[in-house]
Structure formats: C-alpha cells, structure tokens
Design a protein around this motif. Sequence first.
Motif, PDB file in Angstrom:
ATOM      1  N   MET A  38       0.848  -1.197   0.000  1.00 24.51           N
ATOM      2  CA  MET A  38       0.000   0.000   0.000  1.00 24.51           C
ATOM      3  C   MET A  38       0.883   1.246   0.000  1.00 24.51           C
ATOM      4  SD  MET A  38      -2.991   1.070   2.713  1.00 24.51           S
ATOM      5  CE  MET A  38      -3.935  -0.408   2.307  1.00 24.51           C
ATOM      6  N   GLN A  39       0.610   2.176  -0.896  1.00 22.36           N
ATOM      7  CA  GLN A  39       1.402   3.389  -1.005  1.00 22.36           C
ATOM      8  C   GLN A  39       1.084   4.340   0.136  1.00 22.36           C
ATOM      9  OE1 GLN A  39       0.554   4.856  -4.970  1.00 22.36           O
ATOM     10  NE2 GLN A  39       2.456   3.956  -5.723  1.00 22.36           N
TER      11      GLN A  39
ATOM     12  N   ILE B 208      -1.327   7.545  15.233  1.00 25.81           N
ATOM     13  CA  ILE B 208      -1.603   7.409  13.798  1.00 25.81           C
ATOM     14  C   ILE B 208      -0.357   6.907  13.071  1.00 25.81           C
ATOM     15  CG2 ILE B 208      -2.116   8.708  11.682  1.00 25.81           C
ATOM     16  CD1 ILE B 208      -3.895  10.540  13.424  1.00 25.81           C
ATOM     17  N   ARG B 209       0.796   7.448  13.425  1.00 24.63           N
ATOM     18  CA  ARG B 209       2.051   6.995  12.807  1.00 24.63           C
ATOM     19  C   ARG B 209       2.316   5.520  13.108  1.00 24.63           C
ATOM     20  NH1 ARG B 209       6.502  10.683  11.874  1.00 24.63           N
ATOM     21  NH2 ARG B 209       7.801   9.304  13.146  1.00 24.63           N
ATOM     22  N   GLU B 210       2.125   5.147  14.371  1.00 22.66           N
ATOM     23  CA  GLU B 210       2.399   3.764  14.768  1.00 22.66           C
ATOM     24  C   GLU B 210       1.447   2.775  14.108  1.00 22.66           C
ATOM     25  OE1 GLU B 210       2.180   4.002  18.973  1.00 22.66           O
ATOM     26  OE2 GLU B 210       4.039   5.178  19.162  1.00 22.66           O
ATOM     27  N   ALA B 211       0.268   3.264  13.716  1.00 24.82           N
ATOM     28  CA  ALA B 211      -0.697   2.407  13.025  1.00 24.82           C
ATOM     29  C   ALA B 211      -0.417   2.314  11.527  1.00 24.82           C
ATOM     30  CB  ALA B 211      -2.116   2.918  13.263  1.00 24.82           C
ATOM     31  N   GLY B 212       0.662   2.936  11.069  1.00 21.64           N
ATOM     32  CA  GLY B 212       0.993   2.893   9.654  1.00 21.64           C
ATOM     33  C   GLY B 212       0.392   4.005   8.844  1.00 21.64           C
ATOM     34  N   GLY B 213      -0.144   5.014   9.531  1.00 18.35           N
ATOM     35  CA  GLY B 213      -0.721   6.154   8.833  1.00 18.35           C
ATOM     36  C   GLY B 213      -2.235   6.098   8.769  1.00 18.35           C
ATOM     37  N   LEU B 214      -2.808   7.179   8.299  1.00 19.48           N
ATOM     38  CA  LEU B 214      -4.266   7.308   8.184  1.00 19.48           C
ATOM     39  C   LEU B 214      -4.716   6.809   6.813  1.00 19.48           C
ATOM     40  CD1 LEU B 214      -7.039   8.455   9.129  1.00 19.48           C
ATOM     41  CD2 LEU B 214      -6.329  10.639   8.109  1.00 19.48           C
ATOM     42  N   PRO B 215      -5.598   5.797   6.751  1.00 16.68           N
ATOM     43  CA  PRO B 215      -6.101   5.340   5.448  1.00 16.68           C
ATOM     44  C   PRO B 215      -6.935   6.436   4.776  1.00 16.68           C
ATOM     45  CG  PRO B 215      -6.554   3.725   7.182  1.00 16.68           C
ATOM     46  CD  PRO B 215      -6.110   4.984   7.863  1.00 16.68           C
ATOM     47  N   LEU B 216      -6.671   6.687   3.503  1.00 16.80           N
ATOM     48  CA  LEU B 216      -7.396   7.692   2.746  1.00 16.80           C
ATOM     49  C   LEU B 216      -8.358   7.041   1.755  1.00 16.80           C
ATOM     50  CD1 LEU B 216      -4.421  10.127   2.028  1.00 16.80           C
ATOM     51  CD2 LEU B 216      -6.171  10.337   3.816  1.00 16.80           C
TER      52      LEU B 216
ATOM     53  N   GLY C   2      -7.024   4.869  -1.101  1.00 16.21           N
ATOM     54  CA  GLY C   2      -6.266   3.669  -0.786  1.00 16.21           C
ATOM     55  C   GLY C   2      -4.877   3.929  -0.232  1.00 16.21           C
ATOM     56  N   GLU C   3      -4.400   5.172  -0.343  1.00 10.40           N
ATOM     57  CA  GLU C   3      -3.098   5.505   0.231  1.00 10.40           C
ATOM     58  C   GLU C   3      -3.215   5.702   1.737  1.00 10.40           C
ATOM     59  OE1 GLU C   3      -0.222   7.649  -2.873  1.00 10.40           O
ATOM     60  OE2 GLU C   3      -1.893   8.923  -2.240  1.00 10.40           O
ATOM     61  N   ARG C   4      -2.051   5.750   2.384  1.00 11.69           N
ATOM     62  CA  ARG C   4      -2.009   6.041   3.816  1.00 11.69           C
ATOM     63  C   ARG C   4      -1.221   7.330   4.028  1.00 11.69           C
ATOM     64  NH1 ARG C   4      -3.835   1.332   6.496  1.00 11.69           N
ATOM     65  NH2 ARG C   4      -3.320   2.230   8.538  1.00 11.69           N
ATOM     66  N   LEU C   5      -1.740   8.174   4.918  1.00  6.15           N
ATOM     67  CA  LEU C   5      -1.144   9.480   5.184  1.00  6.15           C
ATOM     68  C   LEU C   5      -0.315   9.404   6.466  1.00  6.15           C
ATOM     69  CD1 LEU C   5      -1.149  12.473   4.163  1.00  6.15           C
ATOM     70  CD2 LEU C   5      -2.949  12.885   5.862  1.00  6.15           C
ATOM     71  N   ILE C   6       0.981   9.713   6.350  1.00  6.15           N
ATOM     72  CA  ILE C   6       1.900   9.639   7.483  1.00  6.15           C
ATOM     73  C   ILE C   6       2.210  11.052   7.982  1.00  6.15           C
ATOM     74  CG2 ILE C   6       4.091   8.751   8.328  1.00  6.15           C
ATOM     75  CD1 ILE C   6       2.315   6.567   7.229  1.00  6.15           C
ATOM     76  N   PRO C   7       1.860  11.385   9.226  1.00  5.07           N
ATOM     77  CA  PRO C   7       2.234  12.701   9.764  1.00  5.07           C
ATOM     78  C   PRO C   7       3.736  12.789  10.033  1.00  5.07           C
ATOM     79  CG  PRO C   7       0.398  11.724  10.999  1.00  5.07           C
ATOM     80  CD  PRO C   7       0.989  10.645  10.154  1.00  5.07           C
ATOM     81  N   GLU C   8       4.379  13.802   9.485  1.00  5.73           N
ATOM     82  CA  GLU C   8       5.774  14.111   9.788  1.00  5.73           C
ATOM     83  C   GLU C   8       5.770  15.332  10.703  1.00  5.73           C
ATOM     84  OE1 GLU C   8       8.375  12.455   9.216  1.00  5.73           O
ATOM     85  OE2 GLU C   8       7.651  10.971   7.769  1.00  5.73           O
TER      86      GLU C   8
END
Length: 382
Positions: free
Chosen positions: A1-2, A30-38, A41-47
């Motif tokens: 998954m991108q 959210i980061r530890e869960a691999g990001g927020l599903p959008l 289909g992508e996942r959003l990673i907070p930096e």
Amino acid sequence: MQSKTIGIIVNGVTGRMGYRQHLLRSLLAIREAGGLPLADGERLIPELVLVGRNEAKLADIAGRHGLTDWTTDLTAALARPDVQIYFDAQLTSARQPALAAAIAAGKHIYTEKPVAESLTGAVELARAADAAGIRHGVVADKLFLPGLRKLKRLLDGGFFGRVLSVRGEFGYWVFEGDWQPAQRPSWNYRAADGGGIVSDMFPHWHYLLEHLFGPVRTVTAHTATHLPRRWDEQGEPYDATAEDAAYGIFELAGGVVAQINSSWAVRVHRDELVEFQVDGVEGSAVAGLHHCHVQHRAATPKPVWNPDLPGGEDFRSQWQPVPDNDQFDNGFRAQWEQFLSDVVADRPHQFDLWAGARGVQLAELGLQSARDGRRLPLPELA
C-alpha cells in the motif's frame, strides 16, 4: 500500500494536553498504526515538527519518541515548504499571534480553544483564514467521545421526541496546592494570564449544545472565585484572580433550555467528571464521557413525594445502558483523523474557526452577563 507524508507543526507539545492527547494519543498513534487510510487507498503519514519555548523539554520529548525535528523558532518552522499544517496547544494568551502568523504563511490551521482571548481577535482569525483559502479546524473533542456519540445516536434516532431541557454537571476539586499539588497549572486561576473557567469551558459547551441541540440564543451566567488563595508550582502562595466556578443558563433555538454548572471547587458524586441529562417528551438520557443510560416514556416509573418516609427506590437501576454498537477510538485522535482527511480532500472542516469564534463569543457574553446580572442575546457573527 502506497503512503504519502504531511508535515505538521505541533506547537505547545510540552504542555499536558499538547503532549498527552495530541502528540502521544493522536499523532504518534496514527504513525504507529501505519498512517491514516485515505479514500484513494493511500495512507497518510504525519511528519512532525515539535515547537516550544523550552529547548530542554523539547529535546527530552523528541528523544523519548524517536523524533528528531524540533525547534524553538516558530518563524523558521512556518517558513518551511515541507510543512502544511500548523497546530496550536499553547497558552491562550500566546495563541492568536501564532495562528495569525501561520495563516499568513499559508498553513492549514488546527487549534485548541479558545482560539483567541477576545471575540474581535477570533473573528479576525476566521476572516483571515477564509481569505487565505486554507482549511481550518478547532478541537471539539467531547463530541468524539463514546458517551456523547451514543447521545448523538439517540438524538438522530428520534429517541427523545421533542427535547425539553439539558442539564450538565462538570468539574472536580482542584487542590489548592499547599498540602497537595494542584492538578491544573496555576495560570488557570490568574485572570491576567488568560485563566478562568468561563473562557476554558464555555467554548466546549457552545460546540456541544450547537451540534447536538441547536444554536445558542441567549446566556445568563453567574461566576464565583470560591477559593481566592492558591499555591503555584514552586509552592508560593498567590491570589486567584480568575473565576473557578460558573453557573450558566443557555436558551437554544427551538425552545430547549440548557443549564450547565462548571466548577473546579466541587467534589464529585456522579459516575463521571462531566454528565449531561437530556429530558424529552418520549424519553430521557444521562450521558458522560464514556457511558450513556436511558429511560423511555413507557418504562418511566411513577415516583410519589412523601417526605415522611425514607426513599426506598433504587432510581439508578431503573435506567438502561446504551450499548456501544461500535469501537470508539480516542476522541482527540478521531477528530485529528477527520481534520487530516478534510485537508487532503480539500473540504471544509465542520468545526472551523467560525465555530471557535462562536465559542469565544459565548464565553465573552457569559462573563458580561455575570458582571451585569442579566440575560444577554448572542448575535449572529458575520
């Protein structure tokens, strides 16, 4: 998954709320869960870029959580092109200029409340954000908690019929700080530092009442400083110049009457630190942060007042618990996920800076009502 990243400045992370609820239980979760599903289909990673005034505290927090991007220079952080969102959990007195700078830098805004110390300042921020074309949101955490979500489900399902009234009880005993440490920072009790329970809690009551029951039309409030002397974090005594209790009556559109007591000088004799009883023609409910109980019209007993006999009824046992019927995540995280999704989709966030301004308006008029001893209307904001 991108996946893709989104840069977020987190200002005020050294404070209790900024650290525990927003950093630890929301953004890092959210980061530890691999990001927020959008939706795509992508996942959003907070930096994350941690910002604060205390370099040692920032370094300690960053080190504990494997973060390397932190600074005491907010101006430099706002100038970074790889940061899209600015979040503020500072002291109220520092919030408005920081939000204004972030808006001028073209960042999307997410912030704790109150959004400003005055209604004028709050409206200026909302207008500036609209003019900048950015997305903006204000924390409305209590609506995302299990008990209030169950209450919303009852309202949406028509359980109450016509709602008649809302009664809220919030608060707990905050120790003075002499023989036991206080659970809240000392600035909360100094008016010059932006303290006071009205500016702290009335914005909460506004979004809760507006979202669940309807717009607030009038406010009548009485305030008190029940404990005029407290001790600060260094053990030094100081005069409490801000109110530590407020007793409010709010008239809502449609005729609903809400009464909410807020106090840091009350001992708790209820199931949760905040509870709301909603009475309607067809049924009633008592909702806290986690639990909700109901009593339907058909199951309502017929109490008889007789002061000559001891009460023999167990009234609490006559109410039914509302089932979870869902998995409830941390309320702060749930709203963070909603706001991030709105930013990515480029759609307005439901609880925006205008909602935050209406909360400031209620607090400002509540304080004026207490000073004047009269009921005041809430004009619509333009």
